[in-house]
Design an enzyme around this catalytic site. Structure first.
Site, short mmCIF file in Angstrom:
data_model
loop_
_atom_site.label_atom_id
_atom_site.label_comp_id
_atom_site.label_asym_id
_atom_site.label_seq_id
_atom_site.Cartn_x
_atom_site.Cartn_y
_atom_site.Cartn_z
N ASP B 125 -43.16 -31.18 -54.21
CA ASP B 125 -43.05 -29.75 -54.52
C ASP B 125 -44.36 -29.07 -54.16
O ASP B 125 -45.44 -29.55 -54.53
CB ASP B 125 -42.73 -29.57 -56.01
N TYR B 127 -46.66 -25.29 -53.56
CA TYR B 127 -47.18 -24.18 -54.37
C TYR B 127 -47.67 -23.16 -53.35
O TYR B 127 -48.82 -22.77 -53.34
CB TYR B 127 -48.33 -24.78 -55.19
N HIS B 132 -46.93 -15.96 -56.31
CA HIS B 132 -46.73 -16.87 -57.44
C HIS B 132 -48.04 -17.56 -57.84
O HIS B 132 -48.38 -17.64 -59.02
CB HIS B 132 -45.68 -17.93 -57.06
N ARG B 141 -55.55 -19.75 -65.77
CA ARG B 141 -57.00 -19.97 -65.60
C ARG B 141 -57.80 -18.68 -65.58
O ARG B 141 -59.01 -18.71 -65.38
CB ARG B 141 -57.25 -20.72 -64.27
N GLU B 198 -37.67 -22.10 -61.49
CA GLU B 198 -38.50 -21.72 -60.35
C GLU B 198 -37.56 -21.55 -59.16
O GLU B 198 -36.87 -22.50 -58.77
CB GLU B 198 -39.59 -22.75 -60.06
N GLU B 200 -36.87 -21.57 -55.54
CA GLU B 200 -37.51 -22.15 -54.36
C GLU B 200 -36.47 -22.41 -53.27
O GLU B 200 -35.27 -22.44 -53.52
CB GLU B 200 -38.16 -23.51 -54.71
N ASP B 230 -36.55 -25.57 -59.51
CA ASP B 230 -37.42 -26.59 -60.10
C ASP B 230 -37.66 -26.23 -61.57
O ASP B 230 -38.66 -25.58 -61.91
CB ASP B 230 -38.74 -26.64 -59.32
N ARG B 234 -42.89 -24.98 -69.43
CA ARG B 234 -44.23 -24.38 -69.32
C ARG B 234 -45.19 -24.84 -70.40
O ARG B 234 -46.40 -24.93 -70.16
CB ARG B 234 -44.12 -22.85 -69.37
N GLN B 237 -46.24 -28.31 -69.52
CA GLN B 237 -47.11 -28.21 -68.34
C GLN B 237 -48.53 -27.78 -68.71
O GLN B 237 -49.51 -28.37 -68.24
CB GLN B 237 -46.50 -27.20 -67.37
N TYR B 241 -51.23 -30.68 -67.53
CA TYR B 241 -51.44 -30.64 -66.08
C TYR B 241 -52.89 -30.84 -65.63
O TYR B 241 -53.12 -31.07 -64.44
CB TYR B 241 -50.85 -29.36 -65.48
N LYS B 250 -42.03 -31.26 -65.14
CA LYS B 250 -41.20 -31.03 -63.96
C LYS B 250 -40.21 -32.15 -63.73
O LYS B 250 -39.61 -32.22 -62.66
CB LYS B 250 -42.11 -30.92 -62.73
N THR B 254 -34.29 -31.04 -61.23
CA THR B 254 -34.46 -30.08 -60.15
C THR B 254 -33.07 -29.92 -59.55
O THR B 254 -32.49 -30.91 -59.12
CB THR B 254 -35.45 -30.60 -59.10
N GLU B 360 -43.50 -15.56 -64.83
CA GLU B 360 -44.09 -14.39 -64.19
C GLU B 360 -43.37 -13.10 -64.60
O GLU B 360 -44.01 -12.08 -64.84
CB GLU B 360 -44.02 -14.52 -62.66
#
Lengths: 418, 418
Positions: B125, B127, B132, B141, B198, B200, B230, B234, B237, B241, B250, B254, B360
């Site tokens: 997967d 990014y 995003h 972050r 997600e 994708e 996916d 959260r 994660q 992560y 994850k 999927t 988001e």
């Protein structure tokens, strides 16, 4: 436990890696012959395909050895695993009345070429040795951030690449990759300059699951163990690993030893994990001893020179067992399958001489180590052969794994020219 | 390109997802019958196994359709892919003299149950959507560290879990996992509270490689595309992560759409990647347009209520094409295999209404969205059905993917009670 004697005399030497107590599972070929499943006993290999064809092995299932991998045995589950091991022990034990029927099924191991012993379904690599995590964390993120906040609460791992798993003896080509040195503003695409080994154990999932499993259930799902060298490109890793983890730095190759040492053979060597610094959540807690007391050491042979031992440690240094890793892996409902391979994470001990990677041994290249040949090493040089060794030592016998070997060959001059 | 007419009348409607221009590949079953390969044409499915048995499809290879997956076709390589597509076009085109022989091989799609169209070898997967990455990076972050320093230089990705890939329609059980809320000192093991989608695209590797490949070579290796959700936990994660990337967050599931839309069918919709903010290194540079103009949208239906569209975007928003991702994936020498699945990364557009995840859309849960039913959502609630849609729009025709659907069912009360 003491040595169980076999009529295969070489198996009875106290330091032989493959006594009757072991009976590890591999896949071998002779000359131009097809690869097939085999069991190591002393200096010989029992040809399982022939043994099945001759009726010497008949477990009452469908054919198990018409394929050159052990996945079909794994899929049968723990009850079959135990019966197969009992049958192999019976026919190879000293005094077996079946010796005359079995002896023609043995081949000298020196004639054999070894292949991957199983189809690797998926590969997960953990980071479950505390000495290693602290050492690497200190180098990558500074001493104050060495151990991530989650580390003492669960076995941190990431998915690796099953397609890159190779059997011992396969040459490993130095990779190219995107690197950025601290004194440059932009990255470059270059051959790796900081190529490294990681000394690990690999646990092989034998029974699958499709929902969360307990630590006890996970322990029963593990078929066996191999030595595992997770080759690592440290300069590629440093540039790529934030925020989604190692990717191309770990995708060139992962070498495993050729023989699956069964969990049953290792059972007498069970030992507990180190004392917990914080209590684990109930679903990850230790129940019975699930680590193993296995001496591990690595030697490095520069091109055309003798090997020097560069580190000695023990699998009992890990903070998390493979069963805990597998239990954690299943918490999300992640389906686990026969042939899934779980790398333990680098097995480093507490002292400098116990570290399981050159990154740690040379402290990021700042303190090169000196080999017995006088050569110095910060990272792996072209032509170097790395050899992982493992042995569990019983009363008058040894459980060995067979070497896990790989020679690093030079990077391609132009990776796109073929 | 304009509509190519078929004698299957339903295929000629300008908004039908499966005109003759498309010919997507799936695996279907009828009633208790075995799953087999099929090709969608209008409201019908061509049974490839029967077509091969009847000699209507005979590509001069060994059997391609004696198995219920498309991997054997993939393994034959691009020359066969083109010939097969030409043959399918020939027999299904308006005026085909073979209509009488082919018509009995068609089944109404409404009678079919769809299965995974291929064996997923490994799942990676990425990014690779900048909107995003900036959105999520800001939330995880802070704005000043939103885009990692490496992000503009290479497509950041991580290995996912092939065993968790499921076909559209499969219910998805809310996972348990280890979470730590900012206002607690220690983590807890709980059902996920911030379960997300997600949006994708998935690119399917058709031809393998065992060394670095160029972007052009990578483009030719891609067999086709699917929609891909996916599912992401959260809260799991956020806690797990660092430092090795997403893992159990994850691994629950999927979901992919049931039809592989071939790269050939999408060829007229090729478009360039956005302007580069910094120049890519030569081995990752764009050569020809390798993204596709594909409208993407997502609807959410609360339990027993109608669906509302929650986001609209386009695959042309990605910063990196699948070919660039695959080229990067191979740089280390990582062997790539037929059936490898590459997730594009979440496809978010520039505006709030174009974001490809609830994380988001609700800005981390702080700004819940309101559905047409009046229901509010920060994350997915039990019973919600998420539906991904995709369409490339030509002159008088549409290339569709079939929906990519999954209903979230409640977490197990006790994950260890069976």
């Amino acid at each position: 436990m003491t040595l169980m004697k076999s009529w295969v005399a070489s198996a009875n030497a106290p330091d032989h890696p493959f006594p009757l107590n072991n009976l590890p599972y591999g896949v071998f070929s002779i000359g131009d012959g097809d690869p097939r499943c085999g069991v190591a006993i002393g200096d010989m290999i029992l040809d399982c395909r022939e043994a099945e064809e001759e009726g010497v092995i008949d477990m009452g299932t469908g054919p198990l050895f018409d394929v050159p991998f052990w996945n079909e045995v794994m899929e049968e589950g723990p009850e079959l695993w135990a019966r197969l091991r009992a049958r192999l022990t019976e026919i190879l034990a000293e005094g077996s009345p079946e010796r005359a029927a079995v002896e023609p099924l043995l081949t000298p191991a020196t004639d054999a070429v070894m292949h991957l012993p199983f189809l690797v379904a998926e590969f997960t690599d953990f980071y479950a040795g505390k000495h290693h995590a602290v050492n690497v964390g200190t180098m990558f993120r500074g001493a104050e951030n060495a151990l991530p906040p989650n580390w003492l609460h669960m076995p941190i791992g990431y998915n690796g690449r099953a397609s890159s798993v190779v059997v011992s003896g396969t040459p490993v080509r130095r990779p190219w990759g995107q690197l950025k040195s601290p004194d440059h503003d932009t990255p470059a695409f270059l051959p790796c300059r900081r190529f490294d080994l990681e000394l690990e154990m690999g646990a092989i999932v034998g029974s699958g699951s499709d929902g969360p499993v307990t630590v006890d259930e996970a322990d029963e799902m593990i078929f066996g163990y191999v030595l595992l060298n997770d080759w690592s490109a440290r300069d590629i890793q440093a540039w790529e690993y934030q925020p989604l983890g190692p990717f191309q730095a770990k995708a060139t190759a992962t070498t495993i030893s050729p023989w699956i040492v069964t969990a049953a053979a290792l059972d007498p060597f069970r030992t507990t994990c180190p004392a917990r610094e914080v209590e684990l959540l109930p679903h990850l807690r230790d129940t019975v001893p699930m680590l193993y007391d296995i001496d591990l050491w690595v030697s490095l042979a520069p091109l055309d020179k003798p090997a020097s031992i560069i580190t000695r440690t023990n699998y009992n240094e890990m903070y998390y067992s493979a069963a805990q890793q597998l239990a954690h892996h299943s918490t999300s409902g992640c389906p686990m399958n026969p042939g899934d391979l779980l790398g333990s994470g680098t097995v480093s001990g507490p002292e400098k001489g116990n570290r399981g990677s050159l990154l740690e041994l040379s402290w990021g290249g700042k303190e090169p180590i000196t080999l017995e040949t006088g050569d110095q090493r910060s990272f792996i040089e072209d032509g170097d052969t790395l050899i992982l060794h493992g042995a569990a030592r019983g009363d008058g016998y040894t459980i060995g794994f067979g070497d896990c070997t790989g020679q690093v060959i030079p990077a391609l001059e132009n990776p796109y020219e073929r």
